[in-house]
Write a protein that holds these residues in place. Structure first.
Motif, PDB file in Angstrom:
ATOM      1  N   CYS A 202     -16.034  11.053   2.673  1.00 39.03           N
ATOM      2  CA  CYS A 202     -16.601   9.721   2.923  1.00 39.03           C
ATOM      3  C   CYS A 202     -15.495   8.732   3.285  1.00 39.03           C
ATOM      4  O   CYS A 202     -15.632   7.957   4.241  1.00 39.03           O
ATOM      5  CB  CYS A 202     -17.366   9.214   1.702  1.00 39.03           C
ATOM      6  N   VAL A 203     -14.405   8.766   2.517  1.00 37.14           N
ATOM      7  CA  VAL A 203     -13.292   7.849   2.791  1.00 37.14           C
ATOM      8  C   VAL A 203     -12.721   8.142   4.178  1.00 37.14           C
ATOM      9  O   VAL A 203     -12.472   7.233   4.980  1.00 37.14           O
ATOM     10  CB  VAL A 203     -12.201   7.979   1.709  1.00 37.14           C
ATOM     11  N   LEU A 204     -12.566   9.420   4.472  1.00 37.40           N
ATOM     12  CA  LEU A 204     -12.024   9.813   5.772  1.00 37.40           C
ATOM     13  C   LEU A 204     -12.924   9.296   6.904  1.00 37.40           C
ATOM     14  O   LEU A 204     -12.439   8.777   7.924  1.00 37.40           O
ATOM     15  CB  LEU A 204     -11.936  11.337   5.823  1.00 37.40           C
TER      16      LEU A 204
ATOM     17  N   LEU B  26      -4.812   5.434  -0.187  1.00 40.21           N
ATOM     18  CA  LEU B  26      -4.689   4.893  -1.543  1.00 40.21           C
ATOM     19  C   LEU B  26      -6.011   5.056  -2.297  1.00 40.21           C
ATOM     20  O   LEU B  26      -6.031   5.422  -3.471  1.00 40.21           O
ATOM     21  CB  LEU B  26      -4.290   3.413  -1.484  1.00 40.21           C
ATOM     22  N   LEU B  27      -7.098   4.835  -1.581  1.00 37.29           N
ATOM     23  CA  LEU B  27      -8.424   4.972  -2.192  1.00 37.29           C
ATOM     24  C   LEU B  27      -8.615   6.407  -2.703  1.00 37.29           C
ATOM     25  O   LEU B  27      -9.058   6.623  -3.835  1.00 37.29           O
ATOM     26  CB  LEU B  27      -9.485   4.623  -1.142  1.00 37.29           C
ATOM     27  N   ILE B  28      -8.247   7.371  -1.864  1.00 32.98           N
ATOM     28  CA  ILE B  28      -8.396   8.779  -2.259  1.00 32.98           C
ATOM     29  C   ILE B  28      -7.518   9.079  -3.468  1.00 32.98           C
ATOM     30  O   ILE B  28      -7.945   9.708  -4.433  1.00 32.98           O
ATOM     31  CB  ILE B  28      -8.036   9.711  -1.076  1.00 32.98           C
TER      32      ILE B  28
ATOM     33  N   LEU C  67       0.835  -1.205   0.000  1.00 31.77           N
ATOM     34  CA  LEU C  67       0.000   0.000   0.000  1.00 31.77           C
ATOM     35  C   LEU C  67       0.870   1.255   0.000  1.00 31.77           C
ATOM     36  O   LEU C  67       0.624   2.195  -0.760  1.00 31.77           O
ATOM     37  CB  LEU C  67      -0.911   0.013   1.228  1.00 31.77           C
ATOM     38  N   GLY C  68       1.879   1.244   0.855  1.00 26.38           N
ATOM     39  CA  GLY C  68       2.759   2.406   0.957  1.00 26.38           C
ATOM     40  C   GLY C  68       3.448   2.695  -0.360  1.00 26.38           C
ATOM     41  O   GLY C  68       3.465   3.842  -0.829  1.00 26.38           O
ATOM     42  N   LEU C  69       3.972   1.651  -0.985  1.00 29.62           N
ATOM     43  CA  LEU C  69       4.659   1.847  -2.267  1.00 29.62           C
ATOM     44  C   LEU C  69       3.695   2.356  -3.325  1.00 29.62           C
ATOM     45  O   LEU C  69       4.044   3.208  -4.144  1.00 29.62           O
ATOM     46  CB  LEU C  69       5.318   0.539  -2.711  1.00 29.62           C
ATOM     47  N   ALA C  70       2.459   1.817  -3.311  1.00 32.47           N
ATOM     48  CA  ALA C  70       1.472   2.250  -4.304  1.00 32.47           C
ATOM     49  C   ALA C  70       1.190   3.738  -4.147  1.00 32.47           C
ATOM     50  O   ALA C  70       1.160   4.489  -5.134  1.00 32.47           O
ATOM     51  CB  ALA C  70       0.186   1.444  -4.154  1.00 32.47           C
ATOM     52  N   ILE C  71       0.989   4.168  -2.890  1.00 29.67           N
ATOM     53  CA  ILE C  71       0.681   5.588  -2.650  1.00 29.67           C
ATOM     54  C   ILE C  71       1.850   6.468  -3.075  1.00 29.67           C
ATOM     55  O   ILE C  71       1.681   7.435  -3.830  1.00 29.67           O
ATOM     56  CB  ILE C  71       0.372   5.820  -1.157  1.00 29.67           C
ATOM     57  N   VAL C  72       3.036   6.115  -2.610  1.00 24.46           N
ATOM     58  CA  VAL C  72       4.213   6.914  -2.947  1.00 24.46           C
ATOM     59  C   VAL C  72       4.441   6.905  -4.456  1.00 24.46           C
ATOM     60  O   VAL C  72       4.733   7.937  -5.071  1.00 24.46           O
ATOM     61  CB  VAL C  72       5.453   6.377  -2.190  1.00 24.46           C
TER      62      VAL C  72
END
Lengths: 319, 427
Positions: A222-224, A191-193, A124-129
């Motif tokens: 909503c995500v938050l 990641l969703l955002i 997840l972290g790599l995807a976001i970055v």
């Protein structure tokens, strides 16, 4: 044999007294079997004994403040003891149990945490970055600057701080920090955002559908809210409906506040505060319309403009 | 940038007994100062000049000198002062918005008045370039003055006909007469070019003569607010008709051909970022054409300017995504109003799509954004901004922008069509 337990406010056992005799006296005085240092408790407050049928009974010894059952409001002089509901004297909770009181079966230990959550965090972290770095690179139209990638560090710090705060809260309220789970929740939300933002921007160009981009704040809130609810669930499973209701209320308030602010900004400036995005021509997903169709739509705008105008017309001008 | 004049620094006639001395002596009883007063306070908010044009007290001035009274007749009123210092009330009789003229009546009878020059009213051919002219008025509320200057023909590339007068007009002189050596009026002081030196503009006298005739034929004074609406509507109809009739011709820009107006009243400039520092990552060559057709409507509202901007952008070392971001910055629909939004305009409405004007290869697919706002006070007037970005290539594009102020909606749609149809690829 009787066990008298003094409970803390969180209803954990603070002290436990083993009474060998058939009767137990409870109070502040030193001639009691169980001494309770609570100024609201009488010197000789409570007596516990077996009645004719062998049932354990607690009897008030004539205290001024009285004896109650758990959160009950009724002052009792005699209480049948079942070993589950605590007795309240003064500000102290007591639980009285017999030696044959049934206990819960042994809880099975959770299997050792595998590598999976760590892998999840890494992915997840790599995807976001990765998404953010790509976005920074692809929107750089002036001299490339390494410092523009520093915002990635900020994001990482912010996520860690966010998950850390929830872990701290969880540690205080439920005793377990659950940092890994909190971090997973935060990363998944972010990641969703991030993904939604990309999809909305592409949709605004490729399908000429700017709504998803204009109302992006609704999705972000909503995500938050979803993240906050999951964090709260990690803190404790109790009263989930209440937590859900609180989160939903905050969510609705936030969306309404932002919508109000945007609509007021629009009526002040007359301009929607959005950027009309262009993408590479290859991203176009709809067919090119002919001129007539476009100008038909443009002509329809006139009706809206005239309606806006008649609504906006100050009364003093109509004369 | 043209700004309305309100005053002037007098250049004294060099020698005693000059022509100016004689002209001023004759003109003095015919000159007026017009003040706009806040009705309740009785103090002036602005002032300008005027001159008598009939024996029964009709005086000519600029519309922009009296515009507050036209638009807010309950808040403001007019007062005149003559060279002797006597003053009284002035009543508005008629206005000519496109030519920035107004006629007022004052309580003066059998007073001498100015005649219009035969040469000037019969056409501009009567005056010769370099001819000496004398402008009069009350600059900066300092007192009546006379200024010498030269006639320099009509202003080129101006939609509204104006005389180019080389003389020092100043704030407060608006509405004052400009006479030739024989003392007849050839024009009316109206504006000066900010940043220029002695570059001033006059309304040709024939428009004043025509307005006077029109007012004289009228039995009663109409509602002037309605009148300026009608004048504005008919003025913009003519303006945009003449833009449409000239049409757009395609002129080459990079790999494209961009629509260029055939109308002669545009000022065009080119621009490039080739020498920019830091070195640009995409080259942009632009042409900007601005019409000289701005109209003063109120002190905080101008309308009627037209702008056509083409930017040919070509990537130097941007990839296609970065280039698209670059184009995004070039193509935002900035709808520029000529006044404060909340007072004069309805909120902006936009429409956006992919458009192709014809299936021929020279007509590329376009991303078109159309934004419009309506004028609250003037029915049937809109501001339009249309931006077209070519979609045939991912490393070069033409961003074409058409901005129309105070246009009728149907005219704008027709012009928008013509404009898009003239965007072509040359390759």
């Amino acid at each position: 044999m009787i066990w008298v337990e003094v409970l803390s406010r969180q209803r954990d056992v603070a002290e436990r007294f083993r009474i060998a005799g058939p009767e137990a006296r409870i109070g502040r005085a030193y001639d009691n079997d169980v001494i309770v240092d609570d100024p609201y408790v009488a010197a000789h407050h409570l007596r516990i004994f077996r009645d004719e049928s062998g049932q354990l009974v607690a009897e008030d010894d004539g205290s001024a403040n009285g004896t109650f059952l758990d959160r009950g409001k009724d002052r009792l002089t005699r209480v049948n003891i079942d070993g589950t509901k605590p007795i309240r004297i003064g500000q102290t909770l007591l639980r009285v149990r017999e030696s044959n009181h049934a206990v819960e079966p042994e809880r099975l230990a959770r299997p050792e945490r595998g590598i999976a959550p760590i892998v999840g965090i890494a992915v997840l972290g790599l995807a976001i970055v990765g998404i953010d770095a790509l976005k920074i690179w692809l929107t750089q139209t002036t001299d490339p600057r390494l410092s523009s990638y520093l915002s990635l560090l900020m994001i990482i710090t912010a996520v860690l701080a966010w998950a850390g705060l929830w872990a701290l809260l969880s540690r205080i309220l439920s005793g377990h920090p659950r940092f890994v789970r909190n971090l997973l929740i935060a990363l998944a939300g972010l990641l969703l955002i991030s993904v939604y933002n990309e999809v909305a921007q592409i949709a605004a160009f490729a399908w000429t559908w700017p709504v998803a981009n204009t109302y992006q704040y609704v999705v972000v809130w909503c995500v938050l809210a979803g993240i906050c609810f999951l964090h709260l669930r990690e803190v404790g499973q109790a009263r989930l409906w209440l937590k859900g209701a609180i989160v939903a209320t905050v969510l609705v308030t936030a969306i309404a506040a932002q919508a109000l602010q945007q609509s007021e900004a629009f009526s002040d400036s007359g301009r929607q505060n959005i950027t009309r995005l262009l993408m590479p021509p290859a991203f176009r997903a709809v067919s090119v319309r002919d001129e007539n169709a476009f100008f038909r739509e443009v002509t329809e705008l006139k009706v809206k403009l005239d309606r806006d105008r008649s609504e906006a017309l100050p009364a003093e001008v109509v004369r | 940038m043209i700004f309305m004049i309100m005053g002037c620094e007098a250049r004294a006639a060099e020698a005693p007994g000059s022509a100016a001395e004689g002209i001023y002596a004759a003109a003095k009883p015919r000159l007026l100062q017009i003040r706009t007063l806040v009705a309740d306070a009785g103090r002036q908010t602005s002032n300008g000049s005027a001159f008598l044009v009939s024996s029964d007290g009709l005086a000519m001035t600029n519309y922009h000198v009296v515009s507050q009274v036209v638009l807010e007749p309950n808040t403001y009123r007019l007062e005149y002062t003559d060279a002797d210092g006597s003053h009284g009330e002035a009543t508005l009789l008629g206005v000519d918005l496109p030519n920035d003229l107004a006629v007022v009546r004052i309580d003066k009878h059998a007073a001498p008045y100015f005649a219009f020059s035969k040469a000037a009213t019969g056409g501009s051919g009567g005056l010769l370039k370099g001819e000496r002219l004398y402008s009069m008025g009350n600059p900066l509320d300092l007192g009546f003055t006379i200024i010498e200057g030269t006639y320099n023909g009509l202003v080129e590339r101006s939609y509204n006909e104006r005389i180019h007068f080389s003389g020092a007009l100043n704030a407060g002189m608006s509405g004052g007469p400009v006479v030739s050596a024989d003392g007849t009026v050839v024009g009316i002081n109206v504006a000066t070019r900010r940043g220029g030196q002695l570059v001033s503009f006059l309304v040709p006298a024939r428009f004043a003569a025509a307005l006077l005739t029109r007012v004289g034929e009228r039995q009663s004074t109409p509602d002037l607010r309605t009148e300026i609406r009608q004048q504005l509507t008919s003025w913009r109809t003519t303006l945009y008709r003449s833009l449409g009739e000239g049409g757009f011709r395609s002129s080459p820009l990079g790999s494209y051909r961009a629509p260029e107006t055939a109308a002669p009243w545009f000022n065009c400039w080119a621009n490039t970022n080739v020498g920019a520092t830091p070195k640009p990552r995409a080259s942009v060559n632009s042409t900007t054409c601005n019409s000289d057709s701005d109209l003063f409507i109120a002190s905080d509202l101008n309308a009627g300017s037209i702008q056509i901007v083409h930017s040919y952008a070509k990537s130097i070392d941007l990839n296609q995504f970065q280039f698209a971001t670059f184009l995004t910055q070039l193509s935002q629909p900035r709808l520029v109003g000529g006044g404060p939004f909340r007072k004069y305009y309805s909120p902006q409405r936009c429409s956006e799509d992919f458009v192709r004007t014809a299936q021929a290869p020279e007509h590329p697919a376009l991303r078109v954004i159309w934004c419009a706002q309506a004028y609250r006070e003037f029915e049937g007037l809109y501001d339009i901004a249309m931006i077209a970005v070519t979609q045939d290539h991912d490393s070069e594009a033409l961003v074409s922008r058409l901005s129309l102020q105070a246009v009728g909606y149907d005219d704008a749609v027709a012009l928008g069509r013509q404009f898009l149809e003239a965007v072509e690829v040359t390759k």
